[in-house]
Design a protein around this motif. Sequence first.
Motif, short mmCIF file in Angstrom:
data_model
loop_
_atom_site.label_atom_id
_atom_site.label_comp_id
_atom_site.label_asym_id
_atom_site.label_seq_id
_atom_site.Cartn_x
_atom_site.Cartn_y
_atom_site.Cartn_z
N SER A 63 1.05 -1.29 -0.17
CA SER A 63 -0.02 0.02 -0.01
C SER A 63 0.85 1.18 -0.14
O SER A 63 1.99 1.10 0.33
CB SER A 63 -0.93 0.04 1.21
N PRO A 64 0.32 2.26 -0.51
CA PRO A 64 1.01 3.61 -0.41
C PRO A 64 1.60 3.88 0.91
O PRO A 64 0.81 3.53 2.03
CB PRO A 64 0.27 4.59 -1.09
N SER A 65 2.83 4.80 0.98
CA SER A 65 3.16 5.11 2.37
C SER A 65 2.15 6.35 2.70
O SER A 65 1.46 7.00 1.87
CB SER A 65 4.73 5.93 2.23
N ALA A 66 2.28 6.73 3.95
CA ALA A 66 1.45 7.94 4.46
C ALA A 66 1.94 9.18 3.71
O ALA A 66 3.14 9.23 3.22
CB ALA A 66 1.75 8.20 6.11
N PRO A 67 1.19 10.23 3.55
CA PRO A 67 1.63 11.37 2.92
C PRO A 67 3.00 12.04 3.70
O PRO A 67 2.80 12.01 4.85
CB PRO A 67 0.40 12.54 3.05
N PHE A 68 3.75 12.61 2.94
CA PHE A 68 4.99 13.20 3.51
C PHE A 68 4.54 14.74 3.61
O PHE A 68 3.52 15.14 3.04
CB PHE A 68 6.11 13.25 2.45
N GLY A 69 5.20 15.60 4.54
CA GLY A 69 4.63 16.80 5.07
C GLY A 69 5.71 17.78 4.32
O GLY A 69 6.20 17.58 3.31
N PHE A 70 6.08 18.77 4.98
CA PHE A 70 7.10 19.79 4.51
C PHE A 70 8.23 19.76 5.37
O PHE A 70 8.32 19.63 6.51
CB PHE A 70 6.67 21.05 4.53
N ALA A 71 9.55 20.35 4.83
CA ALA A 71 10.76 20.18 5.60
C ALA A 71 10.93 21.78 5.72
O ALA A 71 10.66 22.46 4.64
CB ALA A 71 11.78 19.77 4.59
N THR A 72 11.17 21.95 6.93
CA THR A 72 11.02 23.55 7.33
C THR A 72 12.34 23.93 7.81
O THR A 72 12.93 23.31 8.69
CB THR A 72 9.86 23.92 8.45
N ALA A 73 13.00 25.11 7.37
CA ALA A 73 14.22 25.59 7.98
C ALA A 73 13.96 25.91 9.45
O ALA A 73 12.97 26.41 9.89
CB ALA A 73 14.66 26.74 7.15
#
Length: 420
Positions: A63-73
Motif C-alpha cells: 500500500s502507499p506510504s503515508a503522505p509526506f509533509g514539509f521540510a521547514t528551515a
Amino acid sequence: MRARTLLATAAAITCITGLAACTSTTDGIGVAASSGAPGSTSPSSSAAAVNTAQLDTGTYPTSPSAPFGFATAPDPEIVGAEGQRLAEFVTIPSEIDPEMTEIGLPTGVVFGTGSLKSVFASQAIADAAGVKGLVTGFFTSAGQPKKKISDKTRSLTQLVLRYNSPAAANAAAIAMNRASITTPAPGGDTFAPTTIRDLPGTLVSRASGRSPEMRSFTAHNSYVISTGVVVPPGQENAMESIIRTAVAQQVPLIDRFPATPIVPGVKSRIKLDQNNILIYAIPETEGQMLGGLTRGVYGPRGMSSLYGPSVFKALQDNGSEHNAVWHSTVSRASTDDGADAIEKKLVDADVANGYTRSDSPKGLPTATCLTEDTATGQENNCYVTVGRYVGSTYDRDMSKARQMISAQYLILTKADQTAN
C-alpha cells in the motif's frame, strides 16, 4: 557501469510508515482497487492478466506510504529537498559532451562538505567549499563507454553549489581553487593554475599525470559551477573545450532555478513529495539507496544520474516531470501510452547494456525482469506499468527484485491516475 547498481549509504532521513489501503480479488484474479485519493480512477492496463492470489510480495509493503509533509528551515531535511530541486538545473554530462553516456559515481545531493570529498578526492577542497554560506548543491558524473575495464576514456563530473549570497559564492570559488593548487590529495597528482581563453571569470587548474585532469570553479551570482574533466593522454586539448561548453550551458540553466529562500531568520519550507509521487515508491529500511541519490523526488535531469541520457529524454518527452526514488523508483507519465514508452526505453537500455530477459514474477506476467552476470555478481532489474505509472526495482537477488516489483504493482493499483 549502471548507476542503479552503485549503492551508497543514505543520509539520515526517517522512513515514513505505510498508509493502509485495500485490494479486492475475484477467484484469485486481480481487480484494480480504487485509490483513496480524491478523483482517482482505476488503472486498466492488462489488469485481467494479473493473478493477485499468486503474487509473492515478501515482506515489502503493498500500500502507499503515508503522505509526506514539509521540510521547514532549519530542519536539515530542507537541504536535501532543495538539492533535489536543484538537480533539475544541473547540466548533465551528455549535454556537455555527447559521448559522455556511461553513467557513474559520484552523484548526489550536497548536504555539506562531507558530500564533496568524493567529488574532488580532496578533503582540502571539500573543506574550502564550506568556507561560509553553503546551502546545498548537486553533482552528477558520466564518461565514455568502455569496451574493456582497462580502456582509458574521458569522464566528467558536473557540480553546482548554492550559497546564501554572491559574496559567499565568490569566496568559496577562490578558496576551492586555491586548495586545488596548494594541497594535493594523498597519492594524487599536483595541480597547477592555468586559464581558459574567453573565460576570464573562471578559475582553472590542471594536472598532467597518467590521467590528465582539469578543474574549474566559476562563481555566478549565488552559485559556484565546478567542472572536473579527466582524459586519456594525448587528449589534453579537449579539456578546455569541455569546460568552456559546460560553463556556457550551465550559466543560463542555473539562472532559471526558482531557489527557495534558506537563510538564517527566514522561515521557509519545501514540500518533500513534489506532486505526490514518493508515497508510491517502496520504502528503504536497510539504509541503502540507489545510485547515490537520497530518498526524494527528482526531475528528468536528476533521474539521468540513475538511468542515463536516453531515459532522460523519454521522461521529458512523456511528461514525467517528477519521479520518486526510494528503494524502488516510480515515474508518472502524462498518459498511459507515455508510461508504456518510458518502460520500453528502460528495458531497451538494459538490453543494450548486456542484460537478458528473465521470467516474470509468478502471477504478474505484465512485469518485465532482466538479469546480467557481472564480475561483481548478478544484477537484476524488474519493471511494471500500471496506467500512467512505471515502477522499477533492483536487487542482486532476483527473487527479491521479483517480490519488490509484485509489491510495487499492488501499490500502483492504488495510485491516483488523475494526479498532475
